[in-house]
Design an enzyme around this catalytic site. Structure first.
Site, PDB file in Angstrom:
ATOM      1  CG  ASP A 152      63.530  47.392   7.102  1.00  0.00           C
ATOM      2  OD1 ASP A 152      64.773  47.246   7.174  1.00  0.00           O
ATOM      3  OD2 ASP A 152      62.948  47.656   6.039  1.00  0.00           O
ATOM      4  CG  HIS A 181      70.377  55.632   6.432  1.00  0.00           C
ATOM      5  ND1 HIS A 181      71.309  54.960   5.677  1.00  0.00           N
ATOM      6  CD2 HIS A 181      69.204  55.000   6.227  1.00  0.00           C
ATOM      7  CE1 HIS A 181      70.719  53.968   5.036  1.00  0.00           C
ATOM      8  NE2 HIS A 181      69.443  53.965   5.351  1.00  0.00           N
TER       9      HIS A 181
END
Lengths: 428, 319
Positions: free
Chosen positions: A301, A305
Site C-alpha cells: 500500500d 504524498h
C-alpha cells in the site's frame, strides 16, 4: 544480454546452490560460459523477485508525489520485480486508455513490471461499473480490479462486479470500509482516539464489509481479495471463509504488522493512513494470521504524498505512507527473526502468492530452469537506518525515518538484467 | 513549563501553582488600576482560527492587564482564509517575533503540532483544539470550584462533580476530567450512550445515563454546550427528548443539595441543555466563571512568559 551466475546463495533459505541466468531465463549453471557476470551470494537468501499487489504510483496526474519511474526505482530498491499500480490516478484508471498508458510507462522504464489495476466503478464513485472487459482485453491485460481508497460499498454493485470478472478469471480487490460508519474518520476508534478527540474508524466498518463480501463471493462463485486487512476480527472472518472453501484471499501491509494507534498521540500525520493503525492485539493477530496461512500476502500500500500533505494538522493531512523500500526489512524483522515464517514463507507471502492471485505468470517462480529470471538476492543481516532524504521514491512520507532496520535487497535481476547491484539501482 | 497544550502535561504541583498564581492576580482585577507591568514588551498573538468570542476576549484582557502587546489574528479575512497553511502562518508569526501564540483551532492536536514542529520558538497556549482539549477552561473551572467549595486553597479532594451532556465532542469535558482527577475530585459523566466516548471506562471516572439519579449529593453540576450540528447525526432523536433527559431545568435545580453550584463553559443554548431558571438561579456561578477566566489566563501567561525572578517575587509576596 550477458549471462549471470549467482554463486553460493541459499535458494529460499533452504539449500545453497548456484543459479544461472541467460537470455532472460533461469538456466543450468553448467551451461553458461566463463564470461558470465558473477554475483557472489554467499550468506544471502535468493528468492523469486518480490511482487507487490498494492502500489500507488500516482502517474498520471499526481507526478509531484510519484511517477511510474520513481516508483519503479523504489520498488527495485525494495527487492520487487513486479508492482501493481492502483487505479486512483487522475484521470482514474477506469478505461483501457489509462491502463495501457500506465502499462507502457512501466515497460519503458524497464526496471520492473508495472501491472495496472483497473477501477471497479467509473471514477471510483461506486455507482456504475467501469469498462472492466475493455481493460481486461487491453494491452495491459488487467485481471485485478479495485476502487482502492474507496470501498465498493453498494451490495448490488459489488455482486455484479464479482460476477462480471468471472468471464476472464479476474479478481475484485476490496478496500473494506463501510462509508457510513467512517464519515470523517481519522484514526482507529478506541481509547486513544477518544482521548485525542480524533474521529474514530471502528474495526467493525472493515469487518462488516468483509463478512458481506465473503458471502457474496461464495454466492456467485467468484474470487475476492481483501486489501490491507487490519483487525483481529477481520482475520477471524477470513479464516472462517477459507475453512468453508470460499475463494477469498487477503493481504496485510508491513505497517499494520509493526505500528499501532499509540503513535497518533504525537498528532504527527506521518502516522495517518487508511485503514488506520490499530491496537497491539490486532498487530499480533495479523502476524499470526500470516503464519497460519489465513492471510495470503504482504502488500505495501505504498502511498507517496508530497511534504505539504503531511506538514500540517492531522485532520488536514492526506492518508498514506511509503512502503516499497522498507517492506522486506520489516517482514524479516517481525516474521523471520521472530520465527513466525521461514524464508520460504516470505517467498510465498511476497512473491509466489501475489503472483498467483493476480496471474503474473513470469513472477513468483520456483527458481527452476526455464523460468523467467526475476530474482531477488537478500542480505538478511545487513543493518541500515531509514533516511527519508535517501529514498528512491519522489516522496518522503515514511513513518520509519531514523529507525534501524535489518535485512535488505542487495541485488535484483529483472527479466535477466541486473537492475539492482549492491543496493544501487541501475539504468532507468 | 514551556507551553500549555494539554492538562495531561501538568503535574499536580504545576496545576496548583497556576491556581494559586491566579488567586494572587485576581486582586489586580479588583484594583482601581487593573494593570501590572510584568509582560511589557512581550508580543502575544491571539491566533483564533475558529470562531470564539469569550475565550479570545478573556485572553486579550489577561494579556493587556499584564501590559503585553496583543495582536488578534482571526481566520476570516486573513491569509488563512486564502488557504495559507498553519506552517506558513507560524513562520510568519515567528518572523514577527511573537513571544506566545494562543491558538484556537478546529483540529484536534493543532496546538501540539504548532509547538512540536519547530516552526516557531515562542510559547504555544492551547485555547481549544477540536474535540481534544481546552486546558485554560478546565483551570478556570477548577479555580471557580475551589473558590466556592474548598476555601480557595489546596486541591479538590472529595468533591463530587457531574459533567453533563455531549461529552463525546467536548474539549471542555476532556480537560476537566484530567484536571479534576489530578486534583482529587470525583467525576461522574452524564450523557446518553451515544455521546459518551468509546473506552470511557479507562478515564478514571464514573458515568451514568440517568441525570436524575446522579443529581443528589453532587457538589458541582457542569453542563456542556450541545452543538447544533449534532442534531443531524442521530445522537438523539430530537432536542425535546435530549432536554427532557439531560437538560438542567428548574426541577433538577431544586433537586440539587447542599451548597452545590451550577457551571457552564458558555455560550449557553438556553432552553436546550439548560433553562433560563437554572442558568440564572442562585446556584449558578456561570458569570463568575468568566471573571475567573481572566485571572487564570493571566496566571498562565505570567508563568509561561515572565522571567523566573518575577515568578519567584510573586511567590514571596503571596507567601
Amino acid at each position: 544480454m550477458s549471462s549471470i551466475i549467482i554463486k553460493g546463495g541459499s535458494l529460499f533459505g533452504e539449500k545453497v546452490a548456484d543459479l544461472a541466468v541467460s537470455n532472460g531465463k533461469i538456466v543450468e549453471p553448467s551451461s553458461v560460459g566463463s564470461d558470465a557476470v558473477v554475483i557472489d551470494a554467499a550468506n544471502c537468501i535468493v528468492l523469486p523477485g518480490l511482487v507487490d499487489l498494492h502500489t500507488h504510483l500516482r502517474e498520471p496526474g499526481r507526478e509531484n508525489a510519484e511517477t511510474v519511474l520513481s516508483g519503479s526505482r523504489a520498488g527495485v530498491k525494495g527487492g520487487f520485480t513486479a508492482l501493481s499500480a492502483m487505479a486512483n490516478t487522475l484521470p482514474v484508471a477506469d478505461n483501457a486508455g489509462v491502463v495501457e498508458q500506465v502499462w507502457r510507462l512501466g515497460q519503458a522504464t524497464g526496471l520492473c513490471d508495472v501491472f495496472p489495476i483497473g477501477a471497479v466503478t467509473e471514477g471510483l464513485e461506486g455507482k456504475n461499473l467501469a469498462e472492466i472487459g475493455a481493460m481486461a482485453d487491453s494491452e495491459a491485460k488487467v485481471r485485478v480490479f479495485s476502487d482502492d481508497g474507496n470501498c465498493v460499498s453498494d451490495s448490488l454493485v459489488m455482486r455484479r462486479a464479482l460476477e462480471y470478472v468471472k468471464k476472464f478469471n479476474g479478481v475484485i480487490a476490496q478496500h473494506a470500509q463501510d462509508p457510513r460508519l467512517t464519515v470523517g474518520a481519522q484514526m482507529n476508534e478506541g481509547e486513544v482516539s477518544s482521548q485525542l478527540g480524533l474521529k474514530g474508524w471502528p474495526t467493525i466498518a472493515e469487518e462488516a464489509i468483509i463478512a458481506r463480501d465473503i458471502l457474496l463471493a461464495d454466492h456467485v462463485g467468484s474470487r475476492l481479495h481483501i486489501c490491507h486487512l487490519t483487525s483481529a476480527g477481520g482475520v477471524e472472518l477470513v479464516r472462517w471463509a477459507k475453512a468453508r472453501g470460499i475463494a477469498v484471499t487477503a493481504e496485510v501491509t508491513p505497517h499494520h504488522l509493526l505500528l499501532t494507534d499509540e503513535l497518533a498521540r504525537s498528532y504527527d500525520p506521518i502516522y495517518k493512513v487508511n485503514p488506520p493503525l490499530r491496537r497491539a492485539s490486532d498487530v499480533q493477530a495479523l502476524r499470526e494470521g500470516l503464519a497460519d496461512g489465513t492471510i495470503d500476502i504482504i502488500a505495501t500500500d505504498h502511498a507517496p504524498h508530497p511534504s505539504e500533505s503531511k506538514e500540517c494538522e492531522w485532520q488536514e493531512a492526506s492518508f498514506g505512507m511509503l512502503g516499497l523500500e522498507s517492506a522486506l526489512a520489516i517482514a524479516n524483522m517481525v516474521l523471520v527473526e521472530t520465527g513466525l515464517l521461514t524464508w520460504r514463507g516470505i517467498a510465498e507471502k511476497l512473491s509466489i502468492n501475489p503472483a498467483a492471485i493476480a496471474g503474473y505468470g513470469d513472477h513468483g517462480s520456483d527458481l527452476s530452469v526455464g523460468k523467467a529470471a526475476n530474482i531477488t538476492i537478500i542480505d538478511p543481516k545487513r543493518e541500515w537506518r531509514v533516511d527519508r532524504d535517501l529514498m528512491q521514491s519522489r516522496s518522503k512520507n515514511t513513518p520509519y525515518h531514523g529507525m534501524q532496520m535489518r535485512g535488505v535487497a542487495r541485488d535484483v535481476i529483472y527479466r535477466g538484467s541486473v537492475v539492482l547491484r549492491n543496493g544501487e539501482v541501475h539504468n532507468g | 513549563m514551556k507551553h500549555l497544550l494539554s492538562i495531561s502535561d501538568l503535574s499536580k504541583a504545576e496545576a496548583l501553582q497556576i491556581l494559586d498564581t491566579a488567586q494572587e492576580l485576581s486582586r489586580i482585577s479588583d484594583a482601581p488600576v487593573k494593570k501590572l507591568p510584568t509582560l511589557r514588551g512581550k508580543t502575544i498573538v491571539n491566533l483564533f482560527l475558529e470562531d470564539s468570542t469569550r475565550t479570545r476576549i478573556s485572553f486579550e484582557a489577561a494579556a493587556k492587564r499584564l501590559s503585553a502587546d496583543v495582536i488578534n489574528f482571526g481566520a476570516k479575512g486573513s491569509s488563512v482564509s486564502k488557504g495559507e497553511s498553519l506552517k506558513d502562518t507560524a513562520l510568519t508569526l515567528q518572523a514577527m517575533g511573537a513571544d506566545a501564540v494562543i491558538l484556537r483551532h478546529s483540529g484536534s492536536g493543532a496546538a501540539k503540532r504548532l509547538a512540536d514542529q519547530g516552526w516557531m520558538s515562542g510559547a504555544v497556549i492551547n485555547a481549544g483544539d477540536g474535540t481534544h482539549e481546552h486546558p485554560s477552561q478546565a483551570l478556570l473551572d477548577s479555580f471557580t470550584i475551589r473558590k466556592h467549595l474548598a476555601n480557595g486553597t489546596g486541591d479538590l479532594t472529595g468533591l463530587k462533580v457531574a459533567i453533563v451532556g455531549d461529552v463525546l465532542h467536548s474539549r471542555v469535558a476532556r480537560s476537566n476530567v484530567l484536571l479534576l482527577n489530578l486534583l482529587g475530585a470525583k467525576v461522574t459523566l452524564v450523557a446518553p450512550p451515544t455521546l459518551l466516548p468509546i473506552g470511557v471506562e479507562s478515564w478514571g471516572v464514573n458515568y451514568s445515563y440517568d441525570f436524575d439519579a446522579t443529581l443528589s449529593g453532587m457538589d458541582v453540576v457542569m453542563m456542556l454546550r450541545v452543538q447544533q450540528e449534532r442534531m443531524s447525526d442521530f445522537y438523539f432523536p430530537n432536542v425535546r427528548e435530549f432536554s427532557g433527559y439531560f437538560g438542567l431545568n428548574l426541577d433538577r435545580t431544586r433537586a440539587m443539595t447542599n451548597n452545590s453550584i451550577i457551571m457552564h463553559p458558555g455560550p449557553m443554548n438556553r432552553g436546550l441543555e439548560i433553562t433560563a431558571e437554572a442558568a440564572d438561579s442562585a446556584r449558578s456561578v456561570i458569570v463568575e466563571q468568566v471573571t475567573n477566566g481572566v485571572s487564570v489566563r493571566m496566571a498562565i501567561l505570567y508563568l509561561l512568559l515572565a522571567g523566573a525572578n518575577e515568578v519567584a517575587q510573586l511567590a514571596e509576596v503571596s507567601a
